[in-house]
Design a protein around this motif. Structure first.
Motif, PDB file in Angstrom:
ATOM      1  N   LEU A  43      -4.462  -5.223  -1.727  1.00 41.46           N
ATOM      2  CA  LEU A  43      -3.782  -5.609  -2.791  1.00 41.46           C
ATOM      3  C   LEU A  43      -3.052  -4.408  -3.180  1.00 41.46           C
ATOM      4  CD1 LEU A  43      -6.709  -6.388  -5.524  1.00 41.46           C
ATOM      5  CD2 LEU A  43      -5.185  -8.082  -4.460  1.00 41.46           C
ATOM      6  N   ALA A  44      -1.464  -5.037  -3.804  1.00 38.57           N
ATOM      7  CA  ALA A  44      -0.580  -3.966  -4.037  1.00 38.57           C
ATOM      8  C   ALA A  44      -0.117  -4.222  -5.514  1.00 38.57           C
ATOM      9  CB  ALA A  44       0.646  -4.341  -2.760  1.00 38.57           C
TER      10      ALA A  44
ATOM     11  N   GLU B 119       3.162  -0.916  -4.194  1.00 41.36           N
ATOM     12  CA  GLU B 119       2.208   0.036  -3.739  1.00 41.36           C
ATOM     13  C   GLU B 119       1.148  -0.309  -3.366  1.00 41.36           C
ATOM     14  OE1 GLU B 119       1.803   4.583  -2.971  1.00 41.36           O
ATOM     15  OE2 GLU B 119       3.447   3.389  -3.187  1.00 41.36           O
ATOM     16  N   ARG B 120       0.306   0.148  -2.234  1.00 40.11           N
ATOM     17  CA  ARG B 120      -1.074  -0.351  -1.966  1.00 40.11           C
ATOM     18  C   ARG B 120      -1.961   0.127  -2.930  1.00 40.11           C
ATOM     19  NH1 ARG B 120      -4.160  -0.249   3.826  1.00 40.11           N
ATOM     20  NH2 ARG B 120      -4.537   1.794   2.977  1.00 40.11           N
TER      21      ARG B 120
ATOM     22  N   GLU C 257      -5.635   1.077  -9.737  1.00 40.06           N
ATOM     23  CA  GLU C 257      -4.501   1.675 -10.619  1.00 40.06           C
ATOM     24  C   GLU C 257      -3.461   1.879  -9.395  1.00 40.06           C
ATOM     25  OE1 GLU C 257      -3.803   5.917 -12.636  1.00 40.06           O
ATOM     26  OE2 GLU C 257      -5.758   4.642 -13.207  1.00 40.06           O
ATOM     27  N   CYS C 258      -2.210   1.864  -9.792  1.00 47.71           N
ATOM     28  CA  CYS C 258      -1.179   2.272  -9.057  1.00 47.71           C
ATOM     29  C   CYS C 258      -0.694   3.624  -9.144  1.00 47.71           C
ATOM     30  CB  CYS C 258       0.078   1.519  -9.289  1.00 47.71           C
ATOM     31  SG  CYS C 258       1.532   1.969  -8.305  1.00 47.71           S
ATOM     32  N   ARG C 259      -0.797   4.498  -8.350  1.00 42.49           N
ATOM     33  CA  ARG C 259      -0.314   6.079  -8.506  1.00 42.49           C
ATOM     34  C   ARG C 259       1.066   6.187  -8.582  1.00 42.49           C
ATOM     35  NH1 ARG C 259      -2.971   7.852  -2.648  1.00 42.49           N
ATOM     36  NH2 ARG C 259      -1.902   6.082  -2.258  1.00 42.49           N
ATOM     37  N   ARG C 260       1.838   5.412  -8.321  1.00 43.55           N
ATOM     38  CA  ARG C 260       3.278   5.499  -8.572  1.00 43.55           C
ATOM     39  C   ARG C 260       3.760   5.142 -10.077  1.00 43.55           C
ATOM     40  NH1 ARG C 260       7.588   5.522  -4.862  1.00 43.55           N
ATOM     41  NH2 ARG C 260       6.340   5.010  -3.279  1.00 43.55           N
TER      42      ARG C 260
ATOM     43  N   SER D 110       6.247 -15.389  -7.455  1.00 46.46           N
ATOM     44  CA  SER D 110       7.663 -14.685  -7.073  1.00 46.46           C
ATOM     45  C   SER D 110       7.374 -13.246  -6.915  1.00 46.46           C
ATOM     46  CB  SER D 110       8.470 -14.746  -8.096  1.00 46.46           C
ATOM     47  OG  SER D 110       8.609 -16.327  -8.382  1.00 46.46           O
ATOM     48  N   ARG D 111       6.166 -12.626  -7.079  1.00 40.53           N
ATOM     49  CA  ARG D 111       6.073 -11.263  -6.855  1.00 40.53           C
ATOM     50  C   ARG D 111       4.470 -10.910  -6.324  1.00 40.53           C
ATOM     51  NH1 ARG D 111       9.513  -7.126  -5.976  1.00 40.53           N
ATOM     52  NH2 ARG D 111       8.592  -4.963  -6.986  1.00 40.53           N
ATOM     53  N   LEU D 112       4.226 -11.284  -5.151  1.00 45.63           N
ATOM     54  CA  LEU D 112       2.907 -11.070  -4.590  1.00 45.63           C
ATOM     55  C   LEU D 112       2.393  -9.908  -4.571  1.00 45.63           C
ATOM     56  CD1 LEU D 112       3.432 -13.913  -1.923  1.00 45.63           C
ATOM     57  CD2 LEU D 112       2.341 -14.295  -4.171  1.00 45.63           C
ATOM     58  N   PRO D 113       1.154  -9.779  -5.162  1.00 51.80           N
ATOM     59  CA  PRO D 113       0.525  -8.461  -5.152  1.00 51.80           C
ATOM     60  C   PRO D 113      -0.289  -7.819  -3.964  1.00 51.80           C
ATOM     61  CG  PRO D 113      -0.821  -9.980  -6.302  1.00 51.80           C
ATOM     62  CD  PRO D 113       0.219 -10.736  -5.787  1.00 51.80           C
TER      63      PRO D 113
END
Length: 319
Positions: A25-26, A32-33, A48-51, A200-203
């Motif tokens: 998953l991103a 970001e993965r 959770e995204c670290r970015r 439109s924004r594949l995770p």
């Protein structure tokens, strides 16, 4: 909020040096993965995204899917909502998700759709003959899991990811899979991850899937250009995009005399739909689908059609 990607990835999500993750998953914001592992993220947790520091909920009671839509997990009062066409929101209704395989989808036969089994056999053939990649399959806009279950039963892919924007469709998918005795006995359900996401924004990270399938879906997408560009991004080199959809009412005549000859009728249908605001769904011309795939970096377009039904496939180039 439960486990984040840093904790779940290190304990149960991160594969060893020689293991290949079956599920990834991103972040839908940063791409970001946020998760990689042999099983879907642990139920009741989050990734959770670290970015950007956004977190997104994994499956939990009442929602058997990871939710990677942008509003997911935001403690707001729903003040902001996108203006979507009716055709993109009707499938969020629990009545529609319940009715989809109990009469709704059967009505597609009038437009030339061959039935799910015959359609899936064509999908399998195209994925096998055109594909040059190995890996998981994404059933995009999976609806009630009509084709998700067939991908699982075929046992030709290491894992299947079923994505839809509709929470109720994903709940229906989970119910059908759980109640399918053949899948339960064969263990096929274990190779499935359900994800709520935006076409439109594949995770998912770039180059994740060997096959992306979108059955009877592209006519509902709010922004097909962005969605197909996203399909191209998440395909592995040599991966295949296979989709089916409705064509304009003039398509059967176009098969006989050529699509170019009936284009004035298509333009009239477009104008009539716009004037009457009957544009909940977007029918397609074959040439439009071919050009859209080319614009998004997909090649070797192939199609089969009957009446208003078209099934098409295109491949991500190998570089």
């Amino acid at each position: 909020r439960g486990s984040s990607s840093s904790s779940s990835s290190s304990s149960e999500g991160s594969p060893g040096p020689s293991a290949k993750p079956e599920f990834e998953l991103a972040c839908p914001i940063c791409l970001e993965r946020v998760y990689a592992g042999p099983e879907p993220p642990r139920a009741g947790g989050s990734v959770e995204c670290r970015r950007c520091r956004r977190s997104f909920p994994a499956a939990h009671p009442g929602a058997p899917f990871a939710d990677l839509t942008l509003p997911a997990g935001v403690a707001g009062d729903g003040a902001y909502a996108e203006n979507r066409r009716p055709g993109t929101t009707i499938f969020q209704s629990p009545l529609v998700s319940f009715a989809y395989e109990r009469g709704w989808r059967q009505g597609f036969a009038a437009a030339g759709f061959p039935g799910p089994d015959a359609e899936f056999e064509t999908v399998r053939r195209l994925a096998r003959d055109k594909g040059g990649a190995e890996g998981p399959v994404l059933d995009l806009s999976c609806g009630s899991g009509l084709f998700t279950r067939r991908f699982l039963a075929a046992e030709e892919f290491p894992s299947v990811v079923a994505l839809d924007y509709s929470e109720n469709m994903l709940r229906q998918t989970e119910q059908y899979v759980r109640e399918d005795a053949g899948l339960a006995q064969g263990g096929g359900a274990a190779a499935l991850m359900l994800v709520r996401g935006d076409a439109s924004r594949l995770p998912f990270p770039t180059g994740t899937f060997a096959v992306v399938h979108a059955g009877a879906a592209i006519h509902c997408w709010p922004n097909p250009t962005l969605a197909v560009a996203e399909v191209s991004r998440v395909l592995k080199p040599g991966g295949v995009f296979v989709g089916s959809t409705f064509m304009y009412a003039a398509a059967p005549l176009g098969e006989l005399v050529g699509d170019a000859a009936v284009r004035p009728l298509v333009e009239l249908e477009k104008a009539t739909a716009m004037a009457g605001m009957r544009n909940a769904y977007r029918p397609w011309e074959e040439a439009e689908l071919r050009e859209l795939c080319e614009c998004c970096g997909l090649e070797d377009f192939e199609r089969t059609r009957s009446s208003r039904f078209i099934l098409f496939a295109a491949r991500k180039p190998v570089v």
